[in-house]
Write an enzyme that holds these catalytic residues in place. Structure first.
Site, PDB file in Angstrom:
ATOM      1  N   HIS A  92      -2.810  -6.548   1.873  1.00 40.33           N
ATOM      2  CA  HIS A  92      -3.389  -6.082   3.350  1.00 40.33           C
ATOM      3  C   HIS A  92      -3.833  -7.187   3.888  1.00 40.33           C
ATOM      4  CE1 HIS A  92      -2.552  -1.821   3.887  1.00 40.33           C
ATOM      5  NE2 HIS A  92      -3.256  -1.673   3.454  1.00 40.33           N
ATOM      6  N   CYS A 106       1.127  -1.206  -0.091  1.00 43.45           N
ATOM      7  CA  CYS A 106       0.084   0.135   0.009  1.00 43.45           C
ATOM      8  C   CYS A 106       0.623   1.471   0.126  1.00 43.45           C
ATOM      9  CB  CYS A 106      -1.276  -0.398   1.648  1.00 43.45           C
ATOM     10  SG  CYS A 106      -2.213   0.385   1.224  1.00 43.45           S
TER      11      CYS A 106
END
Length: 267
Positions: free
Chosen positions: A199, A99
């Site tokens: 994630h 990310c």
């Protein structure tokens, strides 16, 4: 080479206290724990603000996700680490960026306010903030070393990442929005730098990926092929398959969850 002959793997964990909003530090723990189960040694070195080690001396580097506020702090510090990280990437050091970590390894991230955060150019990509947040279980097909597997995780970002000519996709979207909900790409890969929006953290649910990254790092270190002993991954595989089922429930959608209005966004 047998695993009993393998030397200690040196791992750099970038900003572990600053960038761990989604528990992505679990990726480091996964590599370390799977190594220990095989009787292998790793040395994890936390690298924080104002610390500038020679990243070419490491075998793996982990760079996790965070909120925009923490991302700006990391970016202001990262410039001093940039040259060494670029050298490490060029030398084939294995990196996993998640990310915000991926965005900062790119050329730039443009926030929704119009503020531009400079990256360090390890990856040929750029990210622009969008108006829609992608929040859902996701999956992508990833090929490493000629083997393709489905990698699962949870995406939570509003960035629109576009890859340049020098960067390959980390994976091809099976479910979820991927980099931008438009071109079917998920994450990025350049040299041995692997980057993703997934994630979870991503490695505990994807033992194949955890082992592929660690094997790549050890093979680079010893200059020979490495065969890992098999582990009992029944729990990990069950969790992977459950996450994949959840991702497949929403194939074709770019977001499932509608977050509350937050004072500060997640990158």
């Amino acid at each position: 080479m047998t695993t009993t002959e393998l030397p200690t793997l040196r791992i750099a964990h970038l900003y572990p206290a600053l960038l761990n909003v989604a528990g992505d530090g679990g990726n480091v723990m996964t590599v370390a724990r799977r190594a220990a189960w095989r009787g292998l040694d790793v040395d994890v070195v936390d690298v924080g603000l104002d610390e500038t080690p020679d990243f070419t001396t490491f075998d793996m580097v982990f760079f996790q996700g965070g909120q925009d506020v923490e991302m700006k702090v990391a970016a202001s510090d990262l410039a001093a680490k940039g040259s060494s990280l670029r050298d490490a990437a060029e030398a084939g050091v294995v990196m996993l960026a998640v990310c915000a970590g991926m965005q900062l390894l790119g050329h730039r991230y443009v926030a929704s306010t119009g503020d531009e955060i400079a990256g360090i150019g390890v990856l040929d990509l750029e990210t622009l903030a969008g108006s829609t947040r992608f929040m859902q279980h996701a999956a992508c097909a990833v090929n490493i070393g000629g083997t393709t597997e489905l990698v699962v995780g949870f995406e939570n970002h509003s960035g629109r990442t576009t890859l340049g000519a020098q960067a390959d996709r980390f994976g091809t979207v099976v479910a979820g929005a991927g980099n931008n909900a438009a071109d079917g790409t998920e994450g990025a890969r350049q040299h041995n730098v692997f980057a993703t929006y997934l994630h979870g953290p991503v490695l505990p649910k994807n033992p194949w990926l955890a082992d592929a990254l660690a094997r790549t790092a050890w093979e680079r270190k010893v200059g020979d092929s490495v065969e890992f002993s098999k582990l009992d991954d029944r729990v990990e595989v069950r969790n992977h398959d459950k996450a994949l089922d959840l991702a497949r429930e929403h194939v074709g959608q770019t977001t499932v969850l509608q977050p509350a209005q937050l004072a500060r966004g997640l990158s």
